[in-house]
Structure formats: C-alpha cells, structure tokens
Write an enzyme that holds these catalytic residues in place. Structure first.
Site, PDB file in Angstrom:
ATOM      1  N   ASN C  32      -0.783   4.338   2.001  1.00 15.56           N
ATOM      2  CA  ASN C  32       0.185   4.215   0.917  1.00 15.56           C
ATOM      3  C   ASN C  32      -0.369   4.935  -0.300  1.00 15.56           C
ATOM      4  O   ASN C  32      -1.495   4.648  -0.730  1.00 15.56           O
ATOM      5  CB  ASN C  32       0.439   2.730   0.603  1.00 15.56           C
ATOM      6  N   THR C  55       5.791   3.779   2.475  1.00 17.98           N
ATOM      7  CA  THR C  55       6.254   3.554   1.108  1.00 17.98           C
ATOM      8  C   THR C  55       6.777   2.133   1.055  1.00 17.98           C
ATOM      9  O   THR C  55       7.516   1.687   1.942  1.00 17.98           O
ATOM     10  CB  THR C  55       7.269   4.620   0.645  1.00 17.98           C
ATOM     11  N   GLU C  56       6.348   1.390   0.030  1.00 14.87           N
ATOM     12  CA  GLU C  56       6.546  -0.065   0.048  1.00 14.87           C
ATOM     13  C   GLU C  56       8.004  -0.459  -0.102  1.00 14.87           C
ATOM     14  O   GLU C  56       8.359  -1.611   0.121  1.00 14.87           O
ATOM     15  CB  GLU C  56       5.670  -0.755  -1.000  1.00 14.87           C
ATOM     16  N   ASN C  57       8.866   0.505  -0.476  1.00 19.52           N
ATOM     17  CA  ASN C  57      10.288   0.192  -0.505  1.00 19.52           C
ATOM     18  C   ASN C  57      10.927   0.307   0.880  1.00 19.52           C
ATOM     19  O   ASN C  57      12.138   0.405   0.994  1.00 19.52           O
ATOM     20  CB  ASN C  57      11.030   1.053  -1.545  1.00 19.52           C
ATOM     21  N   SER C  97       8.087  -5.134   4.597  1.00 28.31           N
ATOM     22  CA  SER C  97       7.243  -4.056   4.102  1.00 28.31           C
ATOM     23  C   SER C  97       5.993  -4.593   3.409  1.00 28.31           C
ATOM     24  O   SER C  97       4.887  -4.086   3.595  1.00 28.31           O
ATOM     25  CB  SER C  97       8.032  -3.179   3.136  1.00 28.31           C
TER      26      SER C  97
END
Lengths: 223, 228, 223, 228
Positions: C32, C55-57, C97
C-alpha cells in the site's frame, strides 16, 4: 385480542401445528427454519406471503427440498439436506451469514425445544445427560439473534411432563428469547409476569392451568 | 506472494508439522476439502488441533483423520451427527478434546483472527454453559461475552475456481467457512476444480482476494459439473 | 551487512529516494502506497517484481494513474486520483479492505512523515497546531496494520531541524511501527536500543551523528 | 420486507426526522449518493448526525447539506481536503461537531453495528490522541482500544444495479462503504443506475443481499456508461 379456547376438538396434529406457525409469520418476513420439525413449516407457507428463507450455512432465497437429479451436494440447508435456489437468491460466507442473524436482520426463526420457561428461556440443544455428546450448531445464534423466536414443540413429554416450565432444568440455549410458543395444546406468549395464552386446542384454559406449573394469564380485549 | 500451484495434494501439505492448528473448511461435506484432508492423513502429522464446523462424517475425510489418531483437539460447533461415529467413539474414550463453540461465534472468531481484532463482545451464549468462565459485560442494557480470535497455522479449504493470482470463487452453499478461514491462517491451501489465467475472474466477482491464498491444488471433481 | 557511506555524492533527490524505496520492496509483496510522495514509488517498481498494489478504498491489483478517456470517477485510489485496473484485480468493501490491512496481510506500506522517533513512533497526520483541522483517514490503520511500515521523508525540515527525533513532538499516528526509514541523507532502522544506519548519502556517519539527537548505531557484519 | 421502489428521491427520504443519524456512503465522490443527499437537503431535516468518510467536497452533495445548516455533528475519518471549504468554515466557527475516527475503525464500527457485536478491541490508534479516554486492554502482549458500534437510523448509499428483491451489485471502488452501511441502519435507502427483475443478478455475485435494503430509487447516471 382475547384467549380463544378450542376445547371441542383434539390437540393439534404436527401438520396442523406447522400450518399454524406458517400462518403466523408476517408477510414479507425473512425467516430461518430450524432443523427437524420446524423445517416442515416451509411446506405450509403461502406463496403470496413473500417469505424469504435464510439458511445459516450461507444463503437467502432457499427453495424446496431438491428431488432426484436436482440434488446438488453443494446446495444444502442447515440440516444438510439438498435444497433448491429461488430467483433472487444470494450466497454469502458463514461470518456474513451469522452477522445477518446476530445483527437482528432475520425477522423470525422457528426452533424446536426440550423446554421453554415461563419468561422465555429456551433449552433445545443438550439433554444434560452425563454421557451426551454436546452439539450446539447454530442454535444459540438463532435464539439470540432473530428478532422473533418462535418455538414449536409438543406441550408434554411422552411421560406427560410439561415442557413449558417455571425454569428450565435442561442446559439453556438462550435467555428470555422465546417470543411465541406453539404447541399441540395451545399457543403461548412467555413474559416476565407470566405466560399469556393466546389459544388452546383440545383443552380448556382452566384444565391447562391445572396441568402446568407456570402462571397462565388469559388475554383480555383492550381498548 | 503469488500462490504456488501444486499438481499434487500430498506435496501441498507436506510441511504441516505435528502440533499445528488447522482450519478446515466445509459444512458437512459441502465445501469440505476432501483430497487435502486425505493428503494430511497420508502425511501423518499428529497432535493436531482441527477447527471445523463438524467433526467428520462416516469413515472418510475428517473422520478418517480422527480415526488415524492424528487429532488431539477439535474446535467445532456440531460434532454429533448421525454419522459421526468415529468422533463419538474417541470422545467417549477420552481420546480427543472438544471445544464446543456456537456456529456464528466460531465464524466470527475466525474472522476476527483474519481482521486483526483483539477480542469482541458477542451476545450469543450469554447465560449458557458455553459462556461459563467467560467475561461478561453489559453494553447498552444487553449482556455480551468476550470472545477471542481463532488463528490457524494452516487453512485447508475448497473453492470452485482460482486464477493464478489466487483469487477465488466458490459454488453455492459450499462457500460456507472458506472465505473467512482463508483470512485467518498463516498458510492457506485451497483445492479447486480449476485454475485459470489472470482475467478468468471478473474483479467484481472475486470472493476471496488472492492475497489470502498461499497454495492452490487443482483437483478435478469426480463427476464433471458437480463439485466432489 | 555493514553501514555503507555514500559521502562522495549529494543527498538523494526525491526521484532517487522513490527508486530506492521501490528497489527495497521484496518481490511478490502486497503493498500500500500512502498519499503524496509515497505514491510516486509505483513509477519505479520493477514489473518483474510481481508487486500487487492495495488501495484501502477497496481494491487489490491497482494499475497506473488513468489518463484521458480512461479516467473513471468510480475507479480511484486513496488519494482520490483516477487509476486503472490490472488483470487479476479484485474489489471489496471498506470493512473487508481494512480487515486486510489490520489483519497483517499487507506486506509493506509506504508513508510520509512529519517525524519519526528513534524507536519507530510515527507522526504524520496532524501538525498539532491549535487551529488545524484534524484529518486522519487511513493513516493510523496503515501504520498499525502493515507488516512493514516504510517511511520516506526528508531528514531535515526546511529550517534544518531533524525529523528523526528522540521522541515525536507532533501527535502520534502509531507507536513503534516504523520498520524502515528512507530519507535523502540515509536509510535508518529504528529500534529500542537506538537507530541503525544502513547507508548514508551526501554525508558521513560521523557528521550524521553530529546533526541528529538520537543514538545512531553502525551496522557491523555478523557471522 | 421486499424493498419499496421509489420513482423519486424526494419521496424516498421524506420521513427522515430531525435529529436522525444518517450513514452516507462514498469515498470522496465515488459511491456518494448525490441525488439522495440533494433530496435530503430539499427535505430540510435538521440537527442531523452524518456518518461518512469525508465531510463534503466543493459546494454540492454533502457540502451543500452542511452549508444549509442541517448537520449538527459529523463522524468521519477525513474531513479536511483541498475542496472541503464548507466544512472548514463551519468547524472553525464552532458550528459543527466533529468525531474523528480512523478510516478502518469507522468501517469496522459500522460493520459491528450490522453484525450485532457489542464492542471490539481494535489495535488502531493505540497511544494516539484518538484513543484518549478509551479503554485499553493488553491481549497477548499487544494493546487494543475498545471501540463501539455505529448504528444509523438511515443509510443513504449508491449501487450500480438492484433487483426487485433488493440485492445489490456495485461498480469498482464506488463499492467502498455501501455494503457495510447497508447492514447497519434501521432503514437503508439505495440509489441505483437500474432496477431489474429477479434473476438479473447471479446469486453468486450478489454483494449486498436484499435483506439489508428497504428502499430503492433508480436514478439514471448523467453520462450513460459512467456512474455519476
């Protein structure tokens, strides 16, 4: 609403009991039917009632038991019986399935029982015998998570002992969780101040009160 | 790391040591990774802790592993079934330890392990035998018991299809414990009916992202079209 | 491994720093990259290194920034910049996530910082000024959850004050979480007994020790 | 109950009362239910608590709701952005309360609400300002803070497609908070690009099962093929 006595007939047969439970489930409900006798309730649901069945092994929109070539080992219910998939079904994993249950999203579950106490404790998973092998499955999750817990059982054991009791002697499945109790002799609403009797079958209210050790309350019309 | 594709279930489980904790997928036989369990039996690792919904059916799969004396302890929700005679005999003889966990709590404890949650307050089982000795807390007027994560050294699960990145899709109710167990083990081993190139699974339809998958073993189902 | 001094050159440019971080990420890692400068690391990843970007979204398998007609408002990274999707990608919701992150499944995250302390505390989200509007986003989750937290920053502020400090004066993002610190003047390994210096750029170890208030340790070959 | 399909965003939000807590989907503008938020602004409910990742961008959507003075309190992870001038002004003027929550903790607290979890121990934020006043517990040598569920009276989310049973699929990273918010509100309202019959979503590909969806509002995207 007042207590209705159906004393001029016998107690409900198992089929009549399943039919009664089915008719009591509100239209549009999401419902989980426990293993065993509760499973038979599915046969009496009105197709127009728009009931969606949940099975805790990861499915909404479960259809009837699969027959013949439709049997698929990857499509089973919580009792491990092959079932079918209805249009609009969905699959999800076990953590999501029990989140759905625990989070209060299932409107009604129907369970069997060894005993129900007057304030709605449920005992249905363990006989408490020393050499019994305990097996809980999803029983506690269902009892704790569903918004309404319907129990269906015979009111008396084969020896004639009441299964609606002041306090459960069998190990508990859940505390104060049973919202409606359907039996061959009547329909009961457990509560902290006693058990309301919605209707009786094959017995009078007075005779029921004699045979049970729990305080029975008659429903009286309000307003 | 991208997962390693093994041609052979025996090689895929060959490094499972004695004393390992193994998460085993399946609800009854649906989703049970039969060939991986058989390989584990042949491999012979002993003193195992098995975390699985059931404790084996008939004389094959998990039941055979138990019968071989390789399992010291089982964590499950529903050991006793009509065909659980192997477990029943071992349990009655005091030859296997049982930790009985409500099914949803079992699934949530496994999820917590995969999600880095230290512990959680769960309403299930409050006031029952299964909550004895556990911390109870009242939150907003409701009682909860404190439950801890269940990690695995290995997970053995079954899926329908994998791509070479380890992304998985499952089939119907055989999905059950697979996706959460995949997240909770140091090494996740998956048997699948087929392995495909990147792009054989729509990114919107991935159920288990490849990050959770360490080893993939393609095993053709006995009857084509029906998962074994 | 011993400390390597590159004193016969200047400090690293931002591009060289990004290249150095990229080269340090093990093959096959799930990574990330934080918002801002860390995002540029993507440009220097070796395609043969088989790095998968998270990607944390809600996505694994993120590709390069989208250009022109490929820009899609539904496909963005955590910095809300349009990106692309690589073959083998997957989408998932926010709870899944961050479970992936918190559960220790991301091998490396790369973050910027205001300050890093000698034992690896990170401050990168809040200036601590009275009228600052705090905004944390996923910074704490990344700092706490990733197996390895790489930080890239300039070693000194524009006023010449060290950003590698005995203890952070800015509000913390995470405690003892930074595993590797990449700066223009050197690469550091924070630890409880002091900061190991892996290499220096444009400065000697001795001069670095003079300019920083933290105990610096030279790496010495072992075995 | 099967969800009700509304033709009109205004009708779908008409019963949201003053003082409600509303979960609002979206990460920036991706997945933000713009038309539902606009309807809520026209509806005029006040004294709202908004739970959302961001605190509005530019002058539309959530920012317009804030500008109209309808929001008393916002629970979010990332209020401050280059175009968050409406929030910034209200916050500096002391006209809006802010509860700042790390993004993953925000998502997990919403999930906990939907999953019936009473509270959970979370490692994120330990030792920081955001854990001040929170209970800390050491479990297996690691510190965790106790976090509580975040319930909504309503959720406003956006998906790509619904069937008439309320099953939802999303599009790319616009999925973000939608699926967890749908589980955590007493009434979940979803705007979708299209509504189809039963069978228009493969049961294996459902992301949000219809059980979580109360109201659906089809809203055609401004540019066909690209979600607005």
């Amino acid at each position: 609403m007042r207590t209705v006595e159906h004393a001029d007939r016998g107690p409900l047969t198992r089929e009549e009991l399943a039919r009664l439970v089915a008719a009591d489930i509100p239209h549009g409900s999401y419902v989980n039917l426990g293993i065993g006798q509760p499973t038979t309730v599915a046969d009496y649901l009105d197709p127009a009632a728009d009931i969606t069945l949940h099975t805790e092994n990861g499915m909404l929109g479960m259809g009837p038991t699969a027959q013949g070539a439709d049997r698929d080992p990857d499509l089973i219910n919580a009792g491990k019986i092959p079932v079918t998939e209805l249009p609009g079904a969905s699959y999800f994993h076990h953590a999501d399935s029990f989140a759905m249950m625990r989070g209060g999203h299932i409107d009604v579950c129907v369970l069997g029982a060894f005993q129900v106490s007057q304030d709605g404790d449920l005992a249905n998973w363990h006989t408490g015998e020393a050499d019994a092998i305990p097996s809980v499955g999803g029983a506690m999750d269902l009892a704790t998570g569903a918004r309404n817990v319907f129990v269906m059982m015979s009111l008396f054991t084969k020896k004639g002992e009441p299964k609606l009791v002041p306090a459960c002697t069998y190990p508990l499945t859940g505390r104060r969780c049973v919202t409606r109790l359907f039996t061959d002799y009547g329909v009961f609403l457990p509560g902290p101040d006693g058990v309301r009797v919605r209707e009786t079958y094959g017995i009078t209210f007075a005779d029921l009160a004699d045979r049970l050790a729990v305080p029975l309350l008659a429903l009286v019309p309000t307003g | 790391m991208r997962p390693v594709v093994f041609r052979d279930a025996d090689e895929a489980v060959a490094d499972i040591p004695d004393g390992a904790t193994i998460l085993v997928g399946g609800f009854g036989t649906a989703g049970q990774p039969q060939e991986l369990i058989d390989a584990l039996r042949r491999h012979g690792a002993r003193d195992l802790t098995i975390v699985s919904n059931n404790a084996g059916n008939g004389d094959t799969g998990l039941a055979a592993l138990l019968a071989a004396g390789q399992v010291r302890r089982i964590v499950c929700s529903f050991p006793r079934q009509t065909d659980s005679w192997v477990f029943d005999r071992l349990y009655r003889a005091g030859e296997i330890e049982l930790e009985l966990v409500p099914q949803g709590t079992l699934a949530e404890r496994i999820r917590a392990a995969g999600a880095g949650i230290g512990a959680f307050y769960c309403p299930t089982g409050v006031g029952t035998m299964l909550a004895e000795g556990k911390e109870v807390r009242t939150i907003n007027g409701r009682d909860y018991v404190l439950e801890y994560p269940l990690h695995g050294d290995f997970a053995l699960i079954k899926a329908l299809h994998a791509d070479v990145a380890g992304n998985l899709v499952y089939r119907k109710t055989a999905r059950n414990f697979g996706p959460v167990m995949a997240t909770a083990a140091a090494c996740t081993i998956v048997q699948v009916a087929s392995v495909g190139d990147l792009g054989t699974i729509d990114p919107e339809e991935v159920v288990t992202p490849g990050i959770y998958v360490d080893r993939v073993v393609p095993i053709e189902p006995a009857e084509p079209g029906v998962a074994a």
